[in-house]
Design an enzyme around this catalytic site. Structure first.
Site, mmCIF file in Angstrom:
data_model
loop_
_atom_site.group_PDB
_atom_site.id
_atom_site.type_symbol
_atom_site.label_atom_id
_atom_site.label_comp_id
_atom_site.label_asym_id
_atom_site.label_seq_id
_atom_site.Cartn_x
_atom_site.Cartn_y
_atom_site.Cartn_z
ATOM 1 N N GLU A 273 0.856 -1.194 0.000
ATOM 2 C CA GLU A 273 0.000 0.000 0.000
ATOM 3 C C GLU A 273 0.885 1.234 0.000
ATOM 4 O OE1 GLU A 273 -2.838 0.521 3.150
ATOM 5 O OE2 GLU A 273 -3.659 -1.496 2.952
ATOM 6 N N LYS A 330 -15.565 4.609 5.074
ATOM 7 C CA LYS A 330 -14.431 4.292 5.938
ATOM 8 C C LYS A 330 -14.450 5.201 7.165
ATOM 9 C CE LYS A 330 -10.477 2.729 4.744
ATOM 10 N NZ LYS A 330 -9.088 2.567 4.252
ATOM 11 N N GLU A 336 -8.823 9.335 5.163
ATOM 12 C CA GLU A 336 -9.061 7.902 4.961
ATOM 13 C C GLU A 336 -10.076 7.643 3.850
ATOM 14 O OE1 GLU A 336 -8.002 4.886 6.217
ATOM 15 O OE2 GLU A 336 -6.334 5.973 7.128
#
Length: 372
Positions: A273, A330, A336
């Site tokens: 990620e 989220k 986020e």
């Protein structure tokens, strides 16, 4: 004579056919190229999995990670050629660690049942477990990894499905300068047996690395250009006599330093990620569309060079970008919910060279980056 030659040619053809099939099987676990993407779905307004498969194929993004093994996604990706890593969520780890038959059932139902039409090349067992807040999961991780591996091995899939788990920066005691990085003392007792097993089965060390977060936590001491792959003085690591002109390379080499300290110098690091938020809260001033576009555009250029890091110049950097979409459900800070390269309607959030399912005003913005 003619029949013998014919027979010999037939044998040669059969051998070459077998060899090519065997080679394809053994390399199926490999990351194709250097660029991949995470397909998170904590949202109620994003396109269907079928549309996402079309979007990713159009963008020529072949490597895809999901955080579960949702059957609608696995079915939609069937026959697309997309290389998929499925996720075993953290909530399953304790059961999988305690019960090998449950691990076998999960693999049969969520991996084997979709092969070979859906190209599932990996299983990520948990995400950011070590260094996280649930110590019971720390205890369960290795057992779950071993039981999932035993299952794919029994099913004859170990050559084509790779077992991994991803780690956050929380597993490291320090990462500046990169050469000083070691694993946290309380993490090391769980990390080392895990690395030993991954070393035996040929799995890489998977790292979630976010220069965005490092900069956000310490903007006074970090040059944002260093975080964004822009022109900067960078940093110098005196111990290794190496210079770093971007933070992501430094974060990867910090992981290599920790691995070497733990006795796993040859293990590859893959970034599972990385990304940059395009919107954030008041205390996330760097989360802007311009910065997100700059980071992801420069990252794409950097990965396209197919080169290594200063410490591991021959180990080509591979990374999965976070993420396909902004995910409106989220929890946590605003950032986020704003890491997506694409908007919920399938148009691009900003232009780094991809085209969305529909045209967007962002399509014309790439020229400003190219002329910098």
């Amino acid at each position: 004579m003619k029949s013998r030659r014919c027979h010999r040619n037939q044998l040669l053809f059969t051998f070459l056919l077998f060899f090519s099939q065997k080679t394809e099987l053994l390399t199926a676990e490999a990351f194709t190229g250097t660029y991949g993407i995470n397909y998170g779905r904590i949202a109620d307004n994003i396109p269907s999995p079928d549309e996402v498969a079309t979007l990713l194929r159009a963008a020529k993004i072949r490597n895809v990670r999901i955080y579960d093994a949702d059957h609608s996604v696995l079915e939609a990706f069937s026959g697309t050629g997309l290389q998929l890593v499925v996720g075993l969520p953290n909530g399953y780890l304790k059961d999988m660690s305690a019960n090998a038959s449950q691990a076998m059932s999960w693999v049969e139902e969520n991996v084997q049942a979709f092969l070979p039409k859906t190209s599932i090349c990996g299983i990520a067992v948990g995400n950011e477990v070590l260094g996280g807040g649930d110590n019971e999961l720390w205890e369960a991780l290795l057992g779950a990894v071993k039981n999932v591996y035993k299952a794919i091995n029994k099913l004859g899939l170990a050559d084509s499905v790779q077992i991994t788990t991803s780690h956050s920066q929380a597993v490291f005691a320090n990462s500046y300068p990169p050469s000083s990085c070691i694993f946290e003392e309380n993490v090391a007792q769980y990390m080392k047996p895990l690395l030993e097993f991954f070393s035996q089965i040929g799995s890489p060390f998977c790292l979630n690395a976010y220069p965005f977060l490092a900069y956000t936590y310490n903007p006074e001491n970090i040059d944002i250009n260093y975080a964004l792959f822009e022109k900067t003085n960078g940093i110098y690591d005196m111990k290794t006599d190496l210079h770093y002109d971007n933070m992501l390379d430094a974060q990867i080499d910090a992981a290599y330093a920790a691995l070497e300290d733990a006795g796993f110098k040859k293990m590859e690091v893959i970034v599972t990620e990385t990304g940059w938020a395009s919107r954030g809260d008041d205390n996330e001033a760097a989360a802007t569309v311009n910065n997100a576009r700059t980071y992801n555009y420069n990252l794409r250029k950097r990965l396209a060079k197919k080169k290594g890091t200063p410490l591991r110049p021959k180990m080509v950097v591979k990374a999965y970008i976070f993420a396909v979409f902004n995910e409106n459900l989220k929890p946590g800070p605003t950032s986020e919910r704003n890491f997506g390269l694409f908007k919920p309607d399938g148009s691009i959030s900003y232009d780094i060279g991809f085209h969305g399912l529909k045209s967007s005003s962002a399509d014309s913005s790439l020229l400003s980056l190219k002329t910098k």
